[in-house]
Design a protein around this motif. Structure first.
Motif, PDB file in Angstrom:
ATOM      1  N   LEU A   1     -20.070   6.808   6.635  1.00 18.46           N
ATOM      2  CA  LEU A   1     -19.847   6.738   7.807  1.00 18.46           C
ATOM      3  C   LEU A   1     -19.181   5.016   8.156  1.00 18.46           C
ATOM      4  O   LEU A   1     -19.452   4.301   7.197  1.00 18.46           O
ATOM      5  CB  LEU A   1     -21.141   6.693   8.947  1.00 18.46           C
ATOM      6  CG  LEU A   1     -22.023   7.792   8.518  1.00 18.46           C
ATOM      7  CD1 LEU A   1     -23.141   7.920   9.547  1.00 18.46           C
ATOM      8  CD2 LEU A   1     -20.885   9.354   9.275  1.00 18.46           C
ATOM      9  N   GLY A   2     -18.450   4.608   9.081  1.00 15.74           N
ATOM     10  CA  GLY A   2     -17.971   3.359   9.291  1.00 15.74           C
ATOM     11  C   GLY A   2     -16.940   3.419   9.391  1.00 15.74           C
ATOM     12  O   GLY A   2     -15.659   4.956   9.162  1.00 15.74           O
ATOM     13  N   LYS A   3     -15.747   2.783   9.129  1.00 18.16           N
ATOM     14  CA  LYS A   3     -13.951   2.189   8.795  1.00 18.16           C
ATOM     15  C   LYS A   3     -14.270   2.461   7.544  1.00 18.16           C
ATOM     16  O   LYS A   3     -14.539   1.695   6.674  1.00 18.16           O
ATOM     17  CB  LYS A   3     -13.982   1.549   9.287  1.00 18.16           C
ATOM     18  CG  LYS A   3     -14.017   0.238  11.261  1.00 18.16           C
ATOM     19  CD  LYS A   3     -13.230  -0.446  11.345  1.00 18.16           C
ATOM     20  CE  LYS A   3     -13.417  -0.679  12.953  1.00 18.16           C
ATOM     21  NZ  LYS A   3     -12.518  -2.078  12.682  1.00 18.16           N
ATOM     22  N   ALA A   4     -12.971   3.604   7.059  1.00 20.31           N
ATOM     23  CA  ALA A   4     -12.603   3.885   6.120  1.00 20.31           C
ATOM     24  C   ALA A   4     -10.694   3.659   6.042  1.00 20.31           C
ATOM     25  O   ALA A   4     -10.102   4.432   6.874  1.00 20.31           O
ATOM     26  CB  ALA A   4     -13.306   5.383   6.137  1.00 20.31           C
ATOM     27  N   GLU A   5      -9.983   3.139   5.355  1.00 17.74           N
ATOM     28  CA  GLU A   5      -9.171   3.475   4.327  1.00 17.74           C
ATOM     29  C   GLU A   5      -8.214   4.242   4.083  1.00 17.74           C
ATOM     30  O   GLU A   5      -8.777   4.235   2.532  1.00 17.74           O
ATOM     31  CB  GLU A   5      -8.664   1.463   4.324  1.00 17.74           C
ATOM     32  CG  GLU A   5      -7.037   1.561   4.089  1.00 17.74           C
ATOM     33  CD  GLU A   5      -6.443   1.925   5.184  1.00 17.74           C
ATOM     34  OE1 GLU A   5      -5.137   1.874   5.356  1.00 17.74           O
ATOM     35  OE2 GLU A   5      -7.098   1.302   6.472  1.00 17.74           O
ATOM     36  N   LEU A   6      -7.809   5.586   4.295  1.00 17.74           N
ATOM     37  CA  LEU A   6      -7.457   6.394   4.068  1.00 17.74           C
ATOM     38  C   LEU A   6      -5.596   6.475   3.737  1.00 17.74           C
ATOM     39  O   LEU A   6      -5.280   6.332   4.454  1.00 17.74           O
ATOM     40  CB  LEU A   6      -7.394   8.143   4.721  1.00 17.74           C
ATOM     41  CG  LEU A   6      -9.185   8.305   4.453  1.00 17.74           C
ATOM     42  CD1 LEU A   6     -10.034   7.711   5.180  1.00 17.74           C
ATOM     43  CD2 LEU A   6      -8.789   9.525   5.155  1.00 17.74           C
ATOM     44  N   THR A   7      -5.030   6.789   2.682  1.00 18.28           N
ATOM     45  CA  THR A   7      -4.156   6.715   1.594  1.00 18.28           C
ATOM     46  C   THR A   7      -3.623   8.175   1.130  1.00 18.28           C
ATOM     47  O   THR A   7      -4.615   8.507   0.685  1.00 18.28           O
ATOM     48  CB  THR A   7      -3.574   5.608   1.264  1.00 18.28           C
ATOM     49  OG1 THR A   7      -5.009   5.399   0.116  1.00 18.28           O
ATOM     50  CG2 THR A   7      -4.238   4.306   2.196  1.00 18.28           C
ATOM     51  N   MET A   8      -2.409   8.621   1.235  1.00 22.80           N
ATOM     52  CA  MET A   8      -2.153   9.486   0.670  1.00 22.80           C
ATOM     53  C   MET A   8      -0.462   9.204   0.307  1.00 22.80           C
ATOM     54  O   MET A   8       0.267   8.670   0.687  1.00 22.80           O
ATOM     55  CB  MET A   8      -1.836  10.736   1.014  1.00 22.80           C
ATOM     56  CG  MET A   8      -3.473  11.268   2.356  1.00 22.80           C
ATOM     57  SD  MET A   8      -3.296  12.887   3.195  1.00 22.80           S
ATOM     58  CE  MET A   8      -2.812  13.996   2.003  1.00 22.80           C
ATOM     59  N   PHE A   9      -0.635   9.736  -1.184  1.00 28.57           N
ATOM     60  CA  PHE A   9       0.851   9.149  -2.124  1.00 28.57           C
ATOM     61  C   PHE A   9       1.336  10.616  -2.587  1.00 28.57           C
ATOM     62  O   PHE A   9       0.918  11.987  -2.256  1.00 28.57           O
ATOM     63  CB  PHE A   9       0.938   8.615  -3.084  1.00 28.57           C
ATOM     64  CG  PHE A   9       0.210   7.163  -2.960  1.00 28.57           C
ATOM     65  CD1 PHE A   9       1.240   6.241  -2.786  1.00 28.57           C
ATOM     66  CD2 PHE A   9      -1.962   6.807  -2.747  1.00 28.57           C
ATOM     67  CE1 PHE A   9       0.537   4.257  -2.107  1.00 28.57           C
ATOM     68  CE2 PHE A   9      -1.717   4.933  -1.839  1.00 28.57           C
ATOM     69  CZ  PHE A   9      -0.744   4.012  -2.572  1.00 28.57           C
ATOM     70  N   ALA A  10       2.529  10.545  -2.837  1.00 24.19           N
ATOM     71  CA  ALA A  10       3.701  12.044  -3.278  1.00 24.19           C
ATOM     72  C   ALA A  10       4.857  11.508  -3.946  1.00 24.19           C
ATOM     73  O   ALA A  10       5.216  10.525  -3.706  1.00 24.19           O
ATOM     74  CB  ALA A  10       3.464  12.642  -1.862  1.00 24.19           C
ATOM     75  N   ASN A  11       4.478  11.726  -4.719  1.00 24.57           N
ATOM     76  CA  ASN A  11       5.672  11.669  -5.848  1.00 24.57           C
ATOM     77  C   ASN A  11       6.414   9.719  -6.161  1.00 24.57           C
ATOM     78  O   ASN A  11       7.044   9.316  -5.915  1.00 24.57           O
ATOM     79  CB  ASN A  11       7.243  12.122  -5.368  1.00 24.57           C
ATOM     80  CG  ASN A  11       7.264  13.645  -5.455  1.00 24.57           C
ATOM     81  OD1 ASN A  11       6.938  13.985  -6.627  1.00 24.57           O
ATOM     82  ND2 ASN A  11       8.265  13.584  -5.127  1.00 24.57           N
ATOM     83  N   GLY A  12       4.698   9.642  -6.227  1.00 22.97           N
ATOM     84  CA  GLY A  12       4.597   8.033  -6.216  1.00 22.97           C
ATOM     85  C   GLY A  12       5.196   7.770  -4.960  1.00 22.97           C
ATOM     86  O   GLY A  12       5.086   6.234  -4.559  1.00 22.97           O
ATOM     87  N   VAL A  13       5.062   7.879  -3.823  1.00 23.46           N
ATOM     88  CA  VAL A  13       5.294   7.070  -2.545  1.00 23.46           C
ATOM     89  C   VAL A  13       4.232   7.301  -0.964  1.00 23.46           C
ATOM     90  O   VAL A  13       3.630   8.156  -1.453  1.00 23.46           O
ATOM     91  CB  VAL A  13       6.519   7.523  -1.863  1.00 23.46           C
ATOM     92  CG1 VAL A  13       6.788   7.211  -0.457  1.00 23.46           C
ATOM     93  CG2 VAL A  13       7.925   8.024  -3.423  1.00 23.46           C
ATOM     94  N   LEU A  14       3.779   6.405  -0.652  1.00 25.43           N
ATOM     95  CA  LEU A  14       2.933   6.272   0.445  1.00 25.43           C
ATOM     96  C   LEU A  14       3.669   7.184   1.217  1.00 25.43           C
ATOM     97  O   LEU A  14       4.446   6.766   1.664  1.00 25.43           O
ATOM     98  CB  LEU A  14       2.382   4.488   0.397  1.00 25.43           C
ATOM     99  CG  LEU A  14       1.510   4.505   1.327  1.00 25.43           C
ATOM    100  CD1 LEU A  14      -0.026   5.461   1.082  1.00 25.43           C
ATOM    101  CD2 LEU A  14       1.567   3.279   2.680  1.00 25.43           C
ATOM    102  N   VAL A  15       3.067   8.394   1.861  1.00 30.54           N
ATOM    103  CA  VAL A  15       3.269   9.629   2.758  1.00 30.54           C
ATOM    104  C   VAL A  15       2.369   8.789   3.754  1.00 30.54           C
ATOM    105  O   VAL A  15       2.847  10.143   5.267  1.00 30.54           O
ATOM    106  CB  VAL A  15       3.577  10.165   2.169  1.00 30.54           C
ATOM    107  CG1 VAL A  15       4.838  10.921   1.227  1.00 30.54           C
ATOM    108  CG2 VAL A  15       2.124  11.014   1.468  1.00 30.54           C
ATOM    109  N   GLU A  16       1.283   8.661   3.567  1.00 28.54           N
ATOM    110  CA  GLU A  16       0.341   8.869   4.971  1.00 28.54           C
ATOM    111  C   GLU A  16      -0.652   7.689   4.643  1.00 28.54           C
ATOM    112  O   GLU A  16      -1.418   7.213   3.744  1.00 28.54           O
ATOM    113  CB  GLU A  16      -0.114   9.734   4.906  1.00 28.54           C
ATOM    114  CG  GLU A  16      -0.807  10.082   6.357  1.00 28.54           C
ATOM    115  CD  GLU A  16      -0.211   9.308   8.044  1.00 28.54           C
ATOM    116  OE1 GLU A  16      -0.953   8.952   8.628  1.00 28.54           O
ATOM    117  OE2 GLU A  16       1.509   9.960   8.188  1.00 28.54           O
ATOM    118  N   SER A  17      -1.378   6.577   5.505  1.00 26.15           N
ATOM    119  CA  SER A  17      -1.989   5.806   6.298  1.00 26.15           C
ATOM    120  C   SER A  17      -2.618   6.045   7.108  1.00 26.15           C
ATOM    121  O   SER A  17      -1.928   5.605   8.335  1.00 26.15           O
ATOM    122  CB  SER A  17      -1.294   4.694   5.298  1.00 26.15           C
ATOM    123  OG  SER A  17      -2.726   3.777   5.439  1.00 26.15           O
TER     124      SER A  17
END
Length: 362
Positions: A147-163
């Motif tokens: 619970l609380g604030k969370a920093e979510l990131t997604m990478f594809a082919n070494g590229v940041l595609v979502e944050s």
């Protein structure tokens, strides 16, 4: 009739022996009933299953008493989220006969976040910099996150595609969707012996040197319109190119379907230029102009405004070389030449016997 004491004892014994078996069973021992009182402080309706009593939905902040047998019994509480059922609590409680055991159900200490991979390639999910999951193309997964604030990131082919920085709360539904990049590289190859300017979707110009390639970064994914021209703004061609999300696109500049003829006038008056008898330009005194003409041989005439012939030349329009024609000078200085786009040229003098000026390659 009065019975003697011995006779009375015999009668009682016979009565006991004649008692039915079911009467004995009715007088057999039955454990006393106990109760479990469930207080739902989770904040959402939950389904509570009490061993020996069955399942019931207990509303938020509601208290429900379940009747069950005494002893160690199991109590399970579940809730629904994202269309799935999750366990909220599962425990063993001691129940005493004819007594009530109280049980309070609270909110979970973690939340759920759904991640979706729409990038078209494999993707990795990180929460707070720590690897949480790997998703195949088109897959989704529901993560359990503190619970609380969370920093979510997604990478594809070494590229940041979502944050995204999300506030994770009990029972709240957060969804993070990663999509393919909206931009990619366009590689332009120029096999021509002169530089060209390239424009994508009517945007700014990108210069590509002769016999070289240039990478145009951050081009819009999808079908884009590519135009290219000689230096000076003389159009060569245009085409549609499909820029793909991950691989981008490659294209090669086509050989021009037109050529350039440069006219340099030393005449002290206005003159008209005719190509195969058709008026194409008006040149000021002592001025220079460049014509974009179809490929192949053509007859070029320069005339004064009243019609007097100043120059007549046979010109072969070449896609890779610029043909230059000087006129209006003294007779001995008149010159026709072919010049390539690197500045080299071949000069020719003389005529064809009929007063027609000609390039040296004629």
């Amino acid at each position: 009739m009065k019975l003697s004491v011995p006779a009375l004892l015999v009668s009682l014994s016979l009565a006991v022996l004649s008692t039915p078996a079911d009467a004995h069973s009715r007088r057999s021992y039955t454990p006393p009933v106990g109760y479990v009182s469930v207080d739902n402080h989770a904040g959402v309706p939950v389904t509570v299953t009490v061993e020996g009593s069955g399942a019931r939905v207990v509303g938020a902040w509601e208290t429900v008493r379940f009747a069950t047998h005494e002893g160690e019994i199991s109590v399970v509480a579940t809730y629904s989220q994202y269309g799935n059922t999750y366990s909220l609590t599962s425990r063993e409680v001691r129940v005493h006969g004819r007594r009530t055991t109280a049980l309070t159900i609270g909110a979970p200490e973690s939340g759920k976040v759904k991640v979706v991979n729409d990038t078209g390639v494999a993707a990795s999910v990180f929460v707070g910099g720590r690897s949480y999951a790997s998703l195949s193309p088109g897959a989704s997964r529901i993560l359990t996150v503190p619970l609380g604030k969370a920093e979510l990131t997604m990478f594809a082919n070494g590229v940041l595609v979502e944050s995204a920085c999300v506030e994770v709360r009990p029972f709240s539904e957060k969804t993070l969707v990663a999509e393919a990049p909206a931009f990619a590289d366009l590689v332009v190859s120029n096999p021509l012996p002169f530089a060209v300017d390239v424009m994508v979707d009517h945007g700014s110009k990108h210069r590509v040197a002769a016999n070289s390639s240039t990478v145009l970064p951050h081009m819009r994914v999808g079908r884009v319109e590519v135009e290219y021209e000689r230096l000076g703004g003389y159009a060569i061609d245009e085409e549609l190119v499909n820029v793909r999300a991950w691989s981008g696109a490659e294209m090669t500049v086509n050989t021009p379907r037109t050529g350039l003829v440069r006219l340099d006038s030393d005449a002290c008056e206005f003159v008209r230029v005719f190509i195969d008898g058709r008026l194409v330009s008006l040149i000021e005194p002592f001025a220079e102009t460049t014509l974009l003409l179809p490929l192949g041989p053509t007859v070029l005439e320069v005339r004064k405004l009243e019609g007097t012939l100043v120059e007549r030349s046979y010109v072969v329009v070449d896609p890779l070389r610029t043909t230059s024609l000087d006129f209006g000078r003294r007779e001995g200085d008149r010159r026709v030449s072919e010049r390539d786009h690197d500045g080299h040229h071949d000069e020719g003098r003389g005529d064809d016997g009929e007063g027609h000026r000609r390039p040296s390659t004629w």
